[in-house]
Write an enzyme that holds these catalytic residues in place. Structure first.
Site, PDB file in Angstrom:
ATOM      1  N   HIS A   1       0.848  -1.201   0.000  1.00 21.03           N
ATOM      2  CA  HIS A   1       0.000   0.000   0.000  1.00 21.03           C
ATOM      3  C   HIS A   1       0.877   1.241   0.000  1.00 21.03           C
ATOM      4  CE1 HIS A   1       0.734  -0.520   4.298  1.00 21.03           C
ATOM      5  NE2 HIS A   1       0.215   0.656   4.572  1.00 21.03           N
TER       6      HIS A   1
ATOM      7  N   HIS B   1       1.356   3.968   1.892  1.00 17.93           N
ATOM      8  CA  HIS B   1       1.874   4.751   3.029  1.00 17.93           C
ATOM      9  C   HIS B   1       3.387   4.890   2.985  1.00 17.93           C
ATOM     10  CE1 HIS B   1      -1.996   4.085   5.611  1.00 17.93           C
ATOM     11  NE2 HIS B   1      -2.095   5.120   4.801  1.00 17.93           N
TER      12      HIS B   1
ATOM     13  N   ASP C   1       5.666   4.890   5.166  1.00 18.01           N
ATOM     14  CA  ASP C   1       6.504   3.961   5.940  1.00 18.01           C
ATOM     15  C   ASP C   1       6.558   2.571   5.308  1.00 18.01           C
ATOM     16  OD1 ASP C   1       3.795   3.588   6.668  1.00 18.01           O
ATOM     17  OD2 ASP C   1       4.367   2.666   8.579  1.00 18.01           O
ATOM     18  N   HIS C   2       5.984   2.445   4.097  1.00 14.94           N
ATOM     19  CA  HIS C   2       6.113   1.206   3.326  1.00 14.94           C
ATOM     20  C   HIS C   2       6.766   1.456   1.960  1.00 14.94           C
ATOM     21  CE1 HIS C   2       3.585  -1.417   5.966  1.00 14.94           C
ATOM     22  NE2 HIS C   2       3.322  -0.213   6.438  1.00 14.94           N
TER      23      HIS C   2
ATOM     24  N   HIS D   1      -7.610  -0.441   5.393  1.00 16.99           N
ATOM     25  CA  HIS D   1      -6.538   0.403   5.938  1.00 16.99           C
ATOM     26  C   HIS D   1      -6.249   1.520   4.932  1.00 16.99           C
ATOM     27  CE1 HIS D   1      -2.880   1.519   8.049  1.00 16.99           C
ATOM     28  NE2 HIS D   1      -2.173   1.330   6.944  1.00 16.99           N
TER      29      HIS D   1
ATOM     30  N   ASP E   1      -0.449  -3.925   6.231  1.00 16.59           N
ATOM     31  CA  ASP E   1      -1.087  -3.319   7.406  1.00 16.59           C
ATOM     32  C   ASP E   1      -2.567  -3.683   7.504  1.00 16.59           C
ATOM     33  OD1 ASP E   1       1.327  -2.198   8.017  1.00 16.59           O
ATOM     34  OD2 ASP E   1       0.715  -0.108   7.683  1.00 16.59           O
TER      35      ASP E   1
ATOM     36  N   HIS F   1       4.138  -4.378  10.802  1.00 12.61           N
ATOM     37  CA  HIS F   1       4.608  -3.718  12.029  1.00 12.61           C
ATOM     38  C   HIS F   1       4.757  -4.693  13.189  1.00 12.61           C
ATOM     39  CE1 HIS F   1       4.182   0.540  10.783  1.00 12.61           C
ATOM     40  NE2 HIS F   1       3.244   0.072   9.987  1.00 12.61           N
TER      41      HIS F   1
HETATM   42 ZN   LIG Z   1      -0.078   1.706   6.483  1.00 11.00          ZN
END
Ligand SMILES: [Zn+2]
Length: 255
Positions: free
Chosen positions: A56, A58, A60-61, A114, A133, A171
């Site tokens: 996805h 985001h 942080d990915h 998400h 996530d 995570h």
């Molecule tokens: Zn995420």
């Protein structure tokens, strides 16, 4: 030949993971939170990065994608419904598509909630799934772009995977998830056992994943929202599972 995996930590509490096909030498990174830990993992394993499979959009990915692609000329595969928000995408995929990593095969499962276009990668022959996530060990992702109903349907789709499927998530939230889960099902024996196991793993500075689908079905309240005892535990006996799920998620947001 079976897939090999290498798990490592990125940023604060993100997981990075490499999937390697020994026969062909192909190696995929599942998401790329930042470049340096992925490079370190490649150096440590001696594997050569051929692909990045993105779950996805985001940051942080995806924060490491551009730098890794520049260095390795790897292919970047991303969910079709949010590819425009992900850097350097080469190929977009949707539900049912098959992504090859050398001789390994992953089936794409759309798991929105998400984010609206979130996908998971299921390596059926290797009993491996990378769920980003959407599903966490004893938890699930926040419902940011979708509805509780949408997220519940995504979790039901994942719940149909074979019980021995090893699950890698985005995570390390297991300990906090367990503390919450125990407020819902304090007497769940599988959850009590998982709490002890996770405490020991954490004390040894080891990751608490991969988990398995059987273990999650036994102890993860978000996969158990359609069980009468879980609905009753939050005063929602007889309510639709998606509503029970939504209330669980709301309580976790405020936990
Ligand atoms: Zn995420």
């Amino acid at each position: 030949m079976a897939a090999e995996t290498h798990l490592f930590v990125c940023l604060q509490d993100n997981f990075g993971v490499l999937v390697h096909d020994k026969a062909s030498g192909a190696t995929a990174a599942i998401d790329a939170p930042e470049a340096a830990p992925v490079e370190a993992a490649l150096n440590q394993t001696g594997w050569k990065l051929s692909d990045i499979l993105v779950t996805h959009h985001h940051g942080d990915h995806t924060g490491g994608i551009a730098q890794l692609k520049q260095h390795h000329r790897c292919r970047v595969v991303a969910p079709r419904n949010e590819a425009q928000r992900i850097p350097a995408v080469d190929e977009t995929v949707r539900e049912g598509d098959v992504v090859k990593v050398g001789g390994l095969s992953a089936r794409v499962l759309e798991t929105p909630g998400h984010t609206a276009g979130h996908i998971a990668y299921w390596f059926e022959a290797d009993s491996l799934a990378f769920v980003g996530d959407t599903l966490f060990s004893i938890g699930c992702g926040r419902v940011i772009e979708g509805t509780p109903e949408m997220m519940w349907q995504s979790l039901l789709k994942l719940r149909k995977l074979p019980g021995d499927t090893r699950l890698y998530c985005g995570h390390e939230y297991t300990q906090s998830n367990i503390r919450f889960a125990q407020t819902i099902e304090p007497d769940n024996l599988a959850l009590i056992a998982r709490a002890a196991e996770a405490a020991e793993q954490t004390a040894k500075h080891k990751p608490t994943i991969p988990t398995t689908m059987d273990a999650e079905k036994a102890a993860n309240p978000f996969l158990r929202a359609d069980l009468p005892e879980v609905a009753a535990a939050i005063g929602m006996a007889g309510k639709p599972a998606a509503q029970v799920f939504g209330e669980l998620r709301e309580r976790k947001n405020n936990f």
